[in-house]
Design a protein around this motif. Structure first.
Motif, PDB file in Angstrom:
ATOM      1  N   CYS A   1       0.812  -1.219   0.000  1.00  0.00           N
ATOM      2  CA  CYS A   1       0.000   0.000   0.000  1.00  0.00           C
ATOM      3  C   CYS A   1       0.848   1.274   0.000  1.00  0.00           C
ATOM      4  N   ASP A   2       2.137   1.159   0.355  1.00  0.00           N
ATOM      5  CA  ASP A   2       3.091   2.278   0.318  1.00  0.00           C
ATOM      6  C   ASP A   2       2.930   3.272   1.478  1.00  0.00           C
ATOM      7  N   LEU A   3       2.033   3.005   2.419  1.00  0.00           N
ATOM      8  CA  LEU A   3       1.847   3.922   3.543  1.00  0.00           C
ATOM      9  C   LEU A   3       3.086   3.985   4.430  1.00  0.00           C
ATOM     10  N   CYS A   4       3.721   2.844   4.652  1.00  0.00           N
ATOM     11  CA  CYS A   4       4.912   2.808   5.502  1.00  0.00           C
ATOM     12  C   CYS A   4       6.067   3.575   4.851  1.00  0.00           C
ATOM     13  N   VAL A   5       6.182   3.458   3.550  1.00  0.00           N
ATOM     14  CA  VAL A   5       7.246   4.169   2.822  1.00  0.00           C
ATOM     15  C   VAL A   5       7.050   5.673   2.964  1.00  0.00           C
ATOM     16  N   ALA A   6       5.824   6.130   2.825  1.00  0.00           N
ATOM     17  CA  ALA A   6       5.521   7.560   2.942  1.00  0.00           C
ATOM     18  C   ALA A   6       5.693   8.063   4.374  1.00  0.00           C
ATOM     19  N   ALA A   7       5.424   7.216   5.368  1.00  0.00           N
ATOM     20  CA  ALA A   7       5.484   7.629   6.777  1.00  0.00           C
ATOM     21  C   ALA A   7       6.902   7.687   7.326  1.00  0.00           C
ATOM     22  N   CYS A   8       7.828   7.001   6.710  1.00  0.00           N
ATOM     23  CA  CYS A   8       9.189   6.919   7.252  1.00  0.00           C
ATOM     24  C   CYS A   8       9.931   8.240   7.084  1.00  0.00           C
ATOM     25  N   PRO A   9      10.358   8.868   8.203  1.00  0.00           N
ATOM     26  CA  PRO A   9      11.050  10.152   8.111  1.00  0.00           C
ATOM     27  C   PRO A   9      12.499  10.039   7.623  1.00  0.00           C
ATOM     28  N   LYS A  10      13.059   8.836   7.655  1.00  0.00           N
ATOM     29  CA  LYS A  10      14.465   8.641   7.280  1.00  0.00           C
ATOM     30  C   LYS A  10      14.636   7.893   5.960  1.00  0.00           C
ATOM     31  N   GLU A  11      13.544   7.687   5.230  1.00  0.00           N
ATOM     32  CA  GLU A  11      13.576   7.017   3.930  1.00  0.00           C
ATOM     33  C   GLU A  11      14.262   5.651   3.997  1.00  0.00           C
ATOM     34  N   VAL A  12      13.864   4.871   4.985  1.00  0.00           N
ATOM     35  CA  VAL A  12      14.431   3.542   5.196  1.00  0.00           C
ATOM     36  C   VAL A  12      13.747   2.498   4.312  1.00  0.00           C
ATOM     37  N   LEU A  13      12.448   2.624   4.147  1.00  0.00           N
ATOM     38  CA  LEU A  13      11.672   1.599   3.449  1.00  0.00           C
ATOM     39  C   LEU A  13      11.389   1.957   1.992  1.00  0.00           C
ATOM     40  N   LEU A  14      11.276   0.923   1.187  1.00  0.00           N
ATOM     41  CA  LEU A  14      10.848   1.032  -0.211  1.00  0.00           C
ATOM     42  C   LEU A  14       9.997  -0.177  -0.539  1.00  0.00           C
ATOM     43  N   LEU A  15       9.257  -0.074  -1.630  1.00  0.00           N
ATOM     44  CA  LEU A  15       8.566  -1.247  -2.143  1.00  0.00           C
ATOM     45  C   LEU A  15       9.500  -1.969  -3.093  1.00  0.00           C
ATOM     46  N   GLN A  16       9.496  -3.283  -3.019  1.00  0.00           N
ATOM     47  CA  GLN A  16      10.336  -4.109  -3.880  1.00  0.00           C
ATOM     48  C   GLN A  16       9.927  -3.850  -5.338  1.00  0.00           C
ATOM     49  N   PRO A  17      10.842  -3.345  -6.170  1.00  0.00           N
ATOM     50  CA  PRO A  17      10.454  -2.976  -7.539  1.00  0.00           C
ATOM     51  C   PRO A  17      10.238  -4.160  -8.481  1.00  0.00           C
ATOM     52  N   LYS A  18      10.911  -5.277  -8.254  1.00  0.00           N
ATOM     53  CA  LYS A  18      10.842  -6.392  -9.207  1.00  0.00           C
ATOM     54  C   LYS A  18      10.152  -7.633  -8.660  1.00  0.00           C
ATOM     55  N   GLU A  19      10.314  -7.898  -7.368  1.00  0.00           N
ATOM     56  CA  GLU A  19       9.751  -9.104  -6.774  1.00  0.00           C
ATOM     57  C   GLU A  19       8.340  -8.852  -6.249  1.00  0.00           C
ATOM     58  N   VAL A  20       7.529  -9.908  -6.239  1.00  0.00           N
ATOM     59  CA  VAL A  20       6.201  -9.848  -5.642  1.00  0.00           C
ATOM     60  C   VAL A  20       6.065 -10.997  -4.647  1.00  0.00           C
ATOM     61  N   ASN A  21       5.145 -10.833  -3.699  1.00  0.00           N
ATOM     62  CA  ASN A  21       4.915 -11.908  -2.734  1.00  0.00           C
ATOM     63  C   ASN A  21       3.954 -12.936  -3.329  1.00  0.00           C
ATOM     64  N   ASN A  22       3.562 -13.919  -2.534  1.00  0.00           N
ATOM     65  CA  ASN A  22       2.704 -14.989  -3.045  1.00  0.00           C
ATOM     66  C   ASN A  22       1.290 -14.523  -3.378  1.00  0.00           C
ATOM     67  N   ARG A  23       0.941 -13.290  -2.991  1.00  0.00           N
ATOM     68  CA  ARG A  23      -0.365 -12.714  -3.323  1.00  0.00           C
ATOM     69  C   ARG A  23      -0.282 -11.774  -4.527  1.00  0.00           C
ATOM     70  N   GLY A  24       0.937 -11.596  -5.056  1.00  0.00           N
ATOM     71  CA  GLY A  24       1.119 -10.771  -6.249  1.00  0.00           C
ATOM     72  C   GLY A  24       1.384  -9.300  -5.992  1.00  0.00           C
ATOM     73  N   TYR A  25       1.724  -8.935  -4.752  1.00  0.00           N
ATOM     74  CA  TYR A  25       1.977  -7.539  -4.404  1.00  0.00           C
ATOM     75  C   TYR A  25       3.473  -7.262  -4.287  1.00  0.00           C
ATOM     76  N   HIS A  26       3.880  -6.068  -4.670  1.00  0.00           N
ATOM     77  CA  HIS A  26       5.238  -5.607  -4.406  1.00  0.00           C
ATOM     78  C   HIS A  26       5.284  -5.253  -2.919  1.00  0.00           C
ATOM     79  N   PHE A  27       6.122  -5.921  -2.171  1.00  0.00           N
ATOM     80  CA  PHE A  27       6.159  -5.774  -0.717  1.00  0.00           C
ATOM     81  C   PHE A  27       7.220  -4.769  -0.277  1.00  0.00           C
ATOM     82  N   ALA A  28       7.054  -4.264   0.934  1.00  0.00           N
ATOM     83  CA  ALA A  28       8.005  -3.313   1.512  1.00  0.00           C
ATOM     84  C   ALA A  28       9.251  -4.049   2.011  1.00  0.00           C
TER      85      ALA A  28
END
Length: 77
Positions: free
Chosen positions: A18-45
């Motif tokens: 959902c990208d909420l964690c990426v937007a909330a992080c003040p230190k830009e620690v998190l990203l969504l995985q650009p190439k891999e997806v999880n078993n549900r088909g989502y790009h995960f953090a």
């Protein structure tokens, strides 16, 4: 004064990218995985810059699915 560092664990199988964690992080620690997806088909953090984590828990607070746990470790001077 002791330095506090943080560490984040993400349940990648439950993450829906959902990208909420990426937007909330003040230190830009998190990203969504650009190439891999999880078993549900989502790009995960994931931790892109783990050395920047301060353990503020902003990411865990905004995660609607409770996929994130934050740990804080004190490092003595």
């Amino acid at each position: 004064m002791a330095k506090i560092i943080g560490a984040v664990t993400i349940n990648q199988d439950r993450c829906k990218g959902c990208d909420l964690c990426v937007a909330a992080c003040p230190k830009e620690v998190l990203l969504l995985q650009p190439k891999e997806v999880n078993n549900r088909g989502y790009h995960f953090a994931f931790m892109n810059n783990p050395e920047n984590c301060i353990g503020c828990s902003a990411c865990a607070t905004v995660c609607p699915d409770g996929c994130i746990e934050v740990y804080r470790v004190k490092i003595p001077d």
